[in-house]
Design an enzyme around this catalytic site. Sequence first.
Site, mmCIF file in Angstrom:
data_model
loop_
_atom_site.group_PDB
_atom_site.id
_atom_site.type_symbol
_atom_site.label_atom_id
_atom_site.label_comp_id
_atom_site.label_asym_id
_atom_site.label_seq_id
_atom_site.Cartn_x
_atom_site.Cartn_y
_atom_site.Cartn_z
ATOM 1 N N HIS A 170 0.809 -1.215 0.000
ATOM 2 C CA HIS A 170 0.000 0.000 0.000
ATOM 3 C C HIS A 170 0.842 1.265 0.000
ATOM 4 C CE1 HIS A 170 0.374 -0.378 4.545
ATOM 5 N NE2 HIS A 170 0.578 0.927 4.414
ATOM 6 N N GLU A 227 -3.895 3.669 1.815
ATOM 7 C CA GLU A 227 -4.160 3.908 3.231
ATOM 8 C C GLU A 227 -4.350 5.407 3.449
ATOM 9 O OE1 GLU A 227 -1.968 3.759 7.612
ATOM 10 O OE2 GLU A 227 -1.030 2.745 5.898
ATOM 11 N N HIS A 254 2.283 11.530 -7.396
ATOM 12 C CA HIS A 254 0.877 11.220 -7.608
ATOM 13 C C HIS A 254 0.599 9.746 -7.383
ATOM 14 C CE1 HIS A 254 2.724 10.640 -11.709
ATOM 15 N NE2 HIS A 254 2.047 9.507 -11.616
ATOM 16 N N GLU A 300 -3.419 10.454 -11.251
ATOM 17 C CA GLU A 300 -3.281 10.258 -12.693
ATOM 18 C C GLU A 300 -4.267 9.180 -13.139
ATOM 19 O OE1 GLU A 300 0.250 9.496 -16.015
ATOM 20 O OE2 GLU A 300 0.524 8.762 -13.964
#
Length: 313
Positions: A170, A227, A254, A300
């Site tokens: 994550h 998260e 990003h 994005e």
Amino acid sequence: MTDTSKWKMNHTMLRVKDPEASVKYYSFLGMKQINKMDYPENKFCLYFLAYDDAKNESSGKHWTGRQGVLELTHNYGTEKDESFKINNGNSDPGKGFGHICVSVDNIQAACKRIEDAGYKFQKKLTDGRMRHIAFALDPDGYWVEIIGQKSLEETEKVEQTDIGRYRFNHSMIRVKDAQASLKFYQEALGMKLYRTNENPDNKFNLYFLGYPEGDPENQAYREGIIELTWNYGTEEDPNFKYHNGNDEPQGFGHLCVSVDDLDKACEHLEQHGVKWKKRLTEGRMKDVAFVFDPDNYWIEVIQNQSMKQTAKW
């Protein structure tokens, strides 16, 4: 109509000072370079890394059709600039992005391997009260959380670690208003809320979201999770805001979602009233769009080339 169940949390972009050092570090953690894009006219280069072992369900897939990809962005010359420094997102005035996380088969052996190689830690397993997680530091000082895919008790007597079993689990970002962010990621981006960790004693909550791919029962084996960290009360302060990583001082760039049909996905986002950083029709790059989340982090949006061929990436 776009099918958000086919969307993927494709990659997280981090700016790096020295790509050779960074690629070496993440290769040591078991990632492989699966793509590279060089733009000499604009003086930057993109490196895409991911876990590509045969044990990984994304193995061999096109980079846009995966979850759990790490994009490293290098601007030419930064490696030679002694004054250049990356913002890791964990201290003011650049606080916002928190860390990426790698899940491992045996956390004790994995941390020992990292330490034996001479890499630094923000937090070792033995530090503090939380003995089940560690935070390693990459060459730019980004925090890399290390979590176990099994309990400490299951692995305490195991001295070996298999990097082929590691996963890019994550990426963590801090958010001002948990409800606004949850609405954006669930409704506009179509993610599912998998787990909430409430910590009232320490006045923060953690929210884990993602797309329906991988083992839903054991999240430590999954890739492509977001998260969201919310500290109580920040939503009540009109002057409070997090740094998005793209204003100075720069670091994190990003998050990226790959979609089943880029045009229809952008129509879907438009219908949900998103704030655009870049529409498909704007600028020279007609193959990507960028939207802002509620904290002005950039998201994005790209075409999953495995589902529809639109670019020679």
